[in-house]
Write an enzyme that holds these catalytic residues in place. Structure first.
Site, PDB file in Angstrom:
ATOM      1  CD  GLN A   1      -3.047   5.273  -3.942  1.00  0.00           C
ATOM      2  OE1 GLN A   1      -2.715   6.182  -4.696  1.00  0.00           O
ATOM      3  NE2 GLN A   1      -3.540   5.489  -2.755  1.00  0.00           N
TER       4      GLN A   1
ATOM      5  NE  ARG B   1      -4.135  -1.720   0.881  1.00  0.00           N
ATOM      6  CZ  ARG B   1      -5.394  -1.832   1.231  1.00  0.00           C
ATOM      7  NH1 ARG B   1      -5.801  -1.355   2.374  1.00  0.00           N
ATOM      8  NH2 ARG B   1      -6.255  -2.397   0.418  1.00  0.00           N
TER       9      ARG B   1
ATOM     10  CE1 TYR C   1      -5.665  -4.239   3.828  1.00  0.00           C
ATOM     11  CE2 TYR C   1      -3.280  -4.146   4.018  1.00  0.00           C
ATOM     12  CZ  TYR C   1      -4.415  -4.346   3.254  1.00  0.00           C
ATOM     13  OH  TYR C   1      -4.296  -4.655   1.935  1.00  0.00           O
TER      14      TYR C   1
ATOM     15  CG  ASP D   1      -4.482  -2.147  -3.920  1.00  0.00           C
ATOM     16  OD1 ASP D   1      -5.014  -3.274  -3.919  1.00  0.00           O
ATOM     17  OD2 ASP D   1      -4.306  -1.479  -2.895  1.00  0.00           O
TER      18      ASP D   1
ATOM     19  CB  SER E   1      -7.924  -0.635  -4.039  1.00  0.00           C
ATOM     20  OG  SER E   1      -7.190  -0.538  -2.865  1.00  0.00           O
TER      21      SER E   1
HETATM   22  P1  NAD Z   1     -10.146  -4.011   4.580  1.00  0.00           P
HETATM   23  O1  NAD Z   1     -10.863  -4.512   3.387  1.00  0.00           O
HETATM   24  O2  NAD Z   1      -9.036  -4.820   5.144  1.00  0.00           O
HETATM   25  O3  NAD Z   1     -11.233  -3.809   5.777  1.00  0.00           O
HETATM   26  C1  NAD Z   1     -12.413  -3.079   5.566  1.00  0.00           C
HETATM   27  C2  NAD Z   1     -12.641  -2.102   6.705  1.00  0.00           C
HETATM   28  O4  NAD Z   1     -13.069  -2.813   7.867  1.00  0.00           O
HETATM   29  C3  NAD Z   1     -11.394  -1.307   7.132  1.00  0.00           C
HETATM   30  O5  NAD Z   1     -11.649   0.066   7.014  1.00  0.00           O
HETATM   31  C4  NAD Z   1     -11.173  -1.746   8.573  1.00  0.00           C
HETATM   32  O6  NAD Z   1     -10.630  -0.722   9.375  1.00  0.00           O
HETATM   33  C5  NAD Z   1     -12.594  -2.113   9.003  1.00  0.00           C
HETATM   34  N1  NAD Z   1     -12.691  -2.919  10.222  1.00  0.00           N
HETATM   35  C6  NAD Z   1     -11.900  -3.942  10.659  1.00  0.00           C
HETATM   36  N2  NAD Z   1     -12.333  -4.401  11.843  1.00  0.00           N
HETATM   37  C7  NAD Z   1     -13.446  -3.665  12.181  1.00  0.00           C
HETATM   38  C8  NAD Z   1     -14.341  -3.672  13.284  1.00  0.00           C
HETATM   39  N3  NAD Z   1     -14.187  -4.518  14.318  1.00  0.00           N
HETATM   40  N4  NAD Z   1     -15.359  -2.772  13.296  1.00  0.00           N
HETATM   41  C9  NAD Z   1     -15.519  -1.900  12.273  1.00  0.00           C
HETATM   42  N5  NAD Z   1     -14.704  -1.853  11.203  1.00  0.00           N
HETATM   43  C10 NAD Z   1     -13.679  -2.717  11.154  1.00  0.00           C
HETATM   44  O7  NAD Z   1      -9.606  -2.535   4.347  1.00  0.00           O
HETATM   45  P2  NAD Z   1      -9.424  -1.746   2.982  1.00  0.00           P
HETATM   46  O8  NAD Z   1     -10.745  -1.379   2.450  1.00  0.00           O
HETATM   47  O9  NAD Z   1      -8.548  -2.527   2.094  1.00  0.00           O
HETATM   48  O10 NAD Z   1      -8.688  -0.384   3.366  1.00  0.00           O
HETATM   49  C11 NAD Z   1      -8.121  -0.028   4.576  1.00  0.00           C
HETATM   50  C12 NAD Z   1      -7.392   1.331   4.383  1.00  0.00           C
HETATM   51  O11 NAD Z   1      -6.296   1.236   3.478  1.00  0.00           O
HETATM   52  C13 NAD Z   1      -8.263   2.438   3.835  1.00  0.00           C
HETATM   53  O12 NAD Z   1      -8.022   3.614   4.576  1.00  0.00           O
HETATM   54  C14 NAD Z   1      -7.793   2.634   2.431  1.00  0.00           C
HETATM   55  O13 NAD Z   1      -8.004   3.961   1.970  1.00  0.00           O
HETATM   56  C15 NAD Z   1      -6.336   2.325   2.564  1.00  0.00           C
HETATM   57  N6  NAD Z   1      -5.737   1.939   1.264  1.00  0.00           N
HETATM   58  C16 NAD Z   1      -4.543   2.464   0.882  1.00  0.00           C
HETATM   59  C17 NAD Z   1      -3.965   2.104  -0.350  1.00  0.00           C
HETATM   60  C18 NAD Z   1      -2.651   2.695  -0.805  1.00  0.00           C
HETATM   61  O14 NAD Z   1      -2.164   3.596  -0.197  1.00  0.00           O
HETATM   62  N7  NAD Z   1      -2.062   2.166  -1.862  1.00  0.00           N
HETATM   63  C19 NAD Z   1      -4.604   1.175  -1.163  1.00  0.00           C
HETATM   64  C20 NAD Z   1      -5.819   0.636  -0.720  1.00  0.00           C
HETATM   65  C21 NAD Z   1      -6.361   1.033   0.494  1.00  0.00           C
END
Ligand code: NAD
Length: 376
Positions: A126, A121, A229, A129, A132
């Protein structure tokens, strides 16, 4: 470099790892692409369109033979691995968490596997990914499925025959899928709230016009890993979270759950008792159903019903809009392509690049990913 693209064989998998547009881009970048006949059919990409884009159409066996890289959506079967030449790459959504058996099969076949789930990440990666790109569409589609299962309208409607109240939608987990679910539910006119354990989510939820609901204690302030994460929360936090969620959920019409913790079972956020507190006709879409489910009553790939509440456990929402999800996945692979070739355009994966290091499960007959090789 010679790339093979096959028809996916997993039940219900309608995506394909290349589209006519991505084939064009790969050929322009110097690759040769062979596509199995019919590979794009379920995603509405015809053989004729692939051919017009410059791909060679072939049988499955002929497409694999001599390929430097197999671009796939899901893991290929053992037979396909064995047919690949030594040193060939397999790149796709390989479900790498704890996948020792699959990695060993790749190592035994002398195939080098790159798992797109492990794309680091970092800003540079990006555009590659796939988690995403696919989660984004899952979030959108979850709301569309909810609208389909819900026997009422989403927006407020003022008609001569009376007023219809807007639906109340609650999104649990405001990552990539959750944020898209919030935006989609808002577009349809619902009143939206959302929760997450990562503090960074609070502002993002608010910026989409939804209300943020969470237990914001000291543990919450540290719930995000360096990789962005969520961490697994303590039992004490989970109890406080459950109490808050229980009272909120009872007033919701639509609940979309997306909470995931990489490599671990999905956190249980909705109990049977919470479902029983919801009013009949409400809908829960559990995007985490494939990872064990956020809702106690969800069943993978089924729409269950309990006390009039529908609980849908779709495990492959991107496959329900296969043309778009294939397009984005294929573009992720086009963006990865420069890391697979040398300056002369020949097949030469950049094994020293941190993106490739992050994704690599196997190399030269050995399992090398730290999470699988025991050196983690
Ligand atoms: P994910 O699919 O692993 O999880 C989905 C969501 O569930 C997350 O936001 C997580 O915090 C939440 N979660 C976990 N346990 C929980 C609980 N007990 N109660 C409520 N919510 C809970 O996560 P994701 O969608 O892949 O993304 C996580 C973060 O990473 C985001 O902020 C996203 O913007 C970021 N991201 C960054 C990049 C990059 O920089 N290249 C790429 C993709 C995502």
């Amino acid at each position: 470099m010679h790339i093979a693209v096959l028809a996916e064989t997993r039940d219900g998998e309608s995506r394909v790892a290349a589209t006519p547009d991505s084939v064009k881009a790969l050929i322009k970048a110097g690759a040769e692409v062979t596509v199995q006949k019919g590979a794009g059919e379920r995603a509405a990409y015809t053989d004729a369109a692939y051919e017009a884009a410059g791909a060679t159409l072939a049988t499955r066996a002929a497409a694999v033979k001599g390929a430097d890289a197999l671009f796939c959506v899901r893991r290929p079967d053992d037979e396909t691995l064995k047919r690949l030449k030594n040193g060939a790459l397999v790149i796709g959504l390989l479900e790498p968490h704890g996948a020792t058996d699959f990695a060993q099969a790749c190592a035994d076949a002398k195939v080098n596997a790159l798992a797109m789930e492990y794309t680091p990440r970092i800003t540079r990666a990006q555009s590659m990914d796939a988690l995403s790109s696919q989660s984004n569409l899952s979030g959108y589609r979850a709301v569309i499925e909810a609208a389909e299962l819900y026997g009422r309208a989403f927006p407020m409607m003022m008609t001569a025959a009376g007023t219809i109240a807007p639906a109340k939608a609650f999104v649990m987990g405001a990552g990539v899928a959750g944020l898209q679910a919030i935006a989609t539910a808002r577009r349809l006119g619902a009143v939206v709230s959302a929760t997450d354990v990562r503090p960074a989510a609070k502002e993002q939820v608010a910026s989409l016009g939804a209300k943020f609901i969470a237990v914001e204690d000291d543990e919450f302030k540290e719930a995000e890993t360096a990789g962005g994460y969520a961490k697994e929360m303590s039992d004490a936090y989970k109890a406080k979270q459950a109490e808050l969620v229980a009272s909120h959920i009872a007033k919701q019409d639509i609940v979309i759950t997306t909470a995931l913790i990489p490599g671990r079972p999905a956190p249980r956020l909705i109990t049977k008792a919470m479902v029983e507190a919801m009013r009949p006709g409400s809908v829960i879409i559990d995007i985490a159903a494939g990872a064990g489910g956020n809702c106690e009553l969800s069943e993978p790939d089924k729409v269950a019903e309990h006390n009039g509440v529908k609980i849908a456990g779709f495990t492959n929402l991107p496959a329900r809009l296969a043309a778009d999800s294939s397009q984005l996945l294929a573009k992720n692979l086009v963006n990865l392509f420069p890391l697979l070739v040398g300056d002369d355009g020949g097949f030469a994966p950049h094994w020293e690049d941190e993106v490739i290091i992050g994704m690599a499960l196997t190399k030269d007959g050995a399992i090398i990913h730290p999470s699988l090789s025991g050196s983690a």
